[in-house]
Design an enzyme around this catalytic site. Structure first.
Site, mmCIF file in Angstrom:
data_model
loop_
_atom_site.group_PDB
_atom_site.id
_atom_site.type_symbol
_atom_site.label_atom_id
_atom_site.label_comp_id
_atom_site.label_asym_id
_atom_site.label_seq_id
_atom_site.Cartn_x
_atom_site.Cartn_y
_atom_site.Cartn_z
ATOM 1 N N TYR A 176 23.707 -18.747 11.733
ATOM 2 C CA TYR A 176 23.739 -18.253 13.118
ATOM 3 C C TYR A 176 25.018 -18.707 13.819
ATOM 4 C CZ TYR A 176 22.694 -17.482 18.000
ATOM 5 O OH TYR A 176 22.775 -17.075 19.308
ATOM 6 N N LYS A 180 28.200 -16.372 15.259
ATOM 7 C CA LYS A 180 28.686 -16.321 16.645
ATOM 8 C C LYS A 180 30.177 -16.680 16.719
ATOM 9 C CE LYS A 180 25.023 -14.671 18.344
ATOM 10 N NZ LYS A 180 24.991 -13.367 19.002
HETATM 11 N N1 LIG Z 1 18.566 -17.328 24.066
HETATM 12 C C1 LIG Z 1 19.568 -18.119 23.802
HETATM 13 O O1 LIG Z 1 19.464 -19.366 23.893
HETATM 14 C C2 LIG Z 1 20.909 -17.534 23.457
HETATM 15 C C3 LIG Z 1 22.060 -18.322 23.636
HETATM 16 C C4 LIG Z 1 23.291 -17.784 23.294
HETATM 17 C C5 LIG Z 1 23.392 -16.497 22.814
HETATM 18 N N2 LIG Z 1 22.257 -15.754 22.652
HETATM 19 C C6 LIG Z 1 22.414 -14.402 22.107
HETATM 20 O O2 LIG Z 1 21.969 -13.480 23.089
HETATM 21 C C7 LIG Z 1 21.545 -12.253 22.447
HETATM 22 C C8 LIG Z 1 20.180 -11.857 22.985
HETATM 23 O O3 LIG Z 1 19.241 -12.827 22.588
HETATM 24 P P1 LIG Z 1 17.964 -13.212 23.450
HETATM 25 O O4 LIG Z 1 18.053 -14.665 23.717
HETATM 26 O O5 LIG Z 1 17.790 -12.281 24.588
HETATM 27 O O6 LIG Z 1 16.851 -12.995 22.318
HETATM 28 P P2 LIG Z 1 15.465 -12.154 22.308
HETATM 29 O O7 LIG Z 1 14.685 -12.415 23.542
HETATM 30 O O8 LIG Z 1 14.850 -12.475 20.987
HETATM 31 O O9 LIG Z 1 15.943 -10.630 22.328
HETATM 32 C C9 LIG Z 1 16.595 -10.067 21.212
HETATM 33 C C10 LIG Z 1 16.737 -8.566 21.388
HETATM 34 O O10 LIG Z 1 17.396 -8.030 20.232
HETATM 35 C C11 LIG Z 1 16.557 -7.039 19.618
HETATM 36 N N3 LIG Z 1 16.726 -7.097 18.163
HETATM 37 C C12 LIG Z 1 16.551 -8.162 17.350
HETATM 38 N N4 LIG Z 1 16.724 -7.808 16.068
HETATM 39 C C13 LIG Z 1 17.042 -6.482 16.077
HETATM 40 C C14 LIG Z 1 17.312 -5.521 15.065
HETATM 41 N N5 LIG Z 1 17.256 -5.843 13.761
HETATM 42 N N6 LIG Z 1 17.583 -4.252 15.414
HETATM 43 C C15 LIG Z 1 17.609 -3.893 16.723
HETATM 44 N N7 LIG Z 1 17.348 -4.753 17.728
HETATM 45 C C16 LIG Z 1 17.060 -6.032 17.411
HETATM 46 C C17 LIG Z 1 15.124 -7.425 20.040
HETATM 47 O O11 LIG Z 1 14.207 -6.327 20.023
HETATM 48 P P3 LIG Z 1 13.260 -6.007 18.720
HETATM 49 O O12 LIG Z 1 12.759 -7.312 18.201
HETATM 50 O O13 LIG Z 1 12.199 -5.090 19.222
HETATM 51 O O14 LIG Z 1 14.164 -5.317 17.744
HETATM 52 C C18 LIG Z 1 15.384 -7.873 21.472
HETATM 53 O O15 LIG Z 1 15.488 -6.751 22.314
HETATM 54 C C19 LIG Z 1 21.562 -12.548 20.947
HETATM 55 O O16 LIG Z 1 22.741 -12.030 20.375
HETATM 56 C C20 LIG Z 1 21.576 -14.076 20.884
HETATM 57 O O17 LIG Z 1 22.173 -14.546 19.705
HETATM 58 C C21 LIG Z 1 21.021 -16.238 22.963
#
Ligand SMILES: NC(=O)c1ccc[n+]([C@@H]2O[C@H](COP(=O)([O-])OP(=O)(O)OC[C@H]3O[C@@H](n4cnc5c(N)ncnc54)[C@H](OP(=O)(O)O)[C@@H]3O)[C@@H](O)[C@H]2O)c1
Length: 283
Positions: A176, A180
């Protein structure tokens, strides 16, 4: 079709007026992973500014629930597309279907992504290869497909979800963190290539944020999520939207996070690795 007379009148306007009008005009944002978490909050930011949306994720029920709420509250139009971005042919299918329907994408938000905690020797290689496909390959593929039309229009914004994880190696979450770092490096490189074209690229680098991410990655009991400050997805999205609109290349929400990134630059790498690994331990 815009008539010749209108086009001539428009091009006679001062640059400032054209920029202001173009920023105010209704546009369309494509947001991957727009059904929940940071992507859903970003979708609300675009909608609150009057823009139409195309939301992509796998779970159609969650997508439609999100779309219904956004349309009801903000009066914009929301198209939902259920698609698994772990499929290598998903980006061209998405591009072809939007092109066939005449949908112009003005903002591309590559937000879909996921993590998988655990030591590399124990983790599931298929999930990790899918992670690289979703977090990295789909992101560059969608950018490759939607960028040329933006360049032709001399206008467009691309927002890529990187992470604070992009700035150091991540023992206990290695693939992961590496994915990133890829997103950050790629985003900065093309932001530089695209300078003065009217198209900007922003890498948004949040620290731990409330969403389904940690639960899904199996890291919700890690020190990172139990002991560090966890931001709200809404705050991260509001910041990300504003920075993307300004054309900021690397956008790190929160003063503490910004300072940490600076401190990591001068600290010995082995120390940074050790601390990052300890933050992945369960508390
Ligand atoms: N939360 C954190 O602490 C954090 C920190 C830094 C960066 N980020 C980044 O922010 C972004 C959003 O993450 P989040 O925290 O909002 O996570 P989340 O709540 O798990 O949301 C992830 C989203 O991506 C979709 N997704 C996942 N796998 C997919 C696939 N194979 N095909 C199409 N859609 C997919 C999910 O929908 P479905 O499951 O229905 O497909 C959901 O809409 C990610 O890139 C993550 O790495 C998160």
């Amino acid at each position: 079709m815009v008539s010749k007379a209108i086009r001539a009148e428009w091009s006679n306007q001062p640059l400032q007026t054209r920029v202001i009008f173009s920023l105010m005009a209704k546009k369309t944002a494509l947001i991957t992973g727009g059904s929940m978490g940071i992507g859903l909050e970003l979708a609300k930011q675009f909608a609150a500014h009057g823009h139409d949306l195309v939301l992509v994720a796998r779970n159609i029920d969650q997508l439609e629930a999100a779309a219904g709420k956004i349309e009801g509250k903000y009066g914009v139009s929301v198209r939902t597309i259920s698609m698994d971005l772990a499929d290598a042919d998903a980006p061209p299918r998405l591009f072809d279907s939007l092109t066939a329907d005449g949908v112009q994408i003005d903002f591309l938000v590559n937000n879909a992504g996921f993590g998988l905690g655990g030591e590399f020797v124990d983790t599931d290689i298929d999930r990790e290869l899918d992670m690289i496909q979703v977090n990295c390959s789909a992101l560059i593929h969608l950018t490759k497909l939607f960028l040329p039309a933006m360049l032709k229009r001399k206008e467009g914004r691309i927002l890529n979800l990187a992470s604070l994880a992009a700035f150091q190696a991540g023992p206990g979450h290695s693939i992961y963190y590496a994915s990133k770092a890829f997103v950050l490096s790629f985003s900065e490189a093309i932001a530089e290539e695209l300078r003065r074209t009217g198209v900007t690229v922003t890498a948004l680098c949040p620290g731990p944020t409330e969403s389904n991410f940690a639960e899904r990655a199996g890291t919700s009991r890690s020190r990172l999520f139990t002991q560090a400050k966890v931001a709200s997805a809404e705050d991260v999205a509001r910041f990300g939207y504003a920075e993307m609109m300004k054309g900021t290349r690397v956008a790190i929400p929160g003063m503490q996070n910004k300072l940490m990134v600076q401190a990591q630059r001068i600290a010995p790498r082995i120390l940074v690795n050790r601390i990052a690994g300890r933050m992945q331990d369960k508390s």
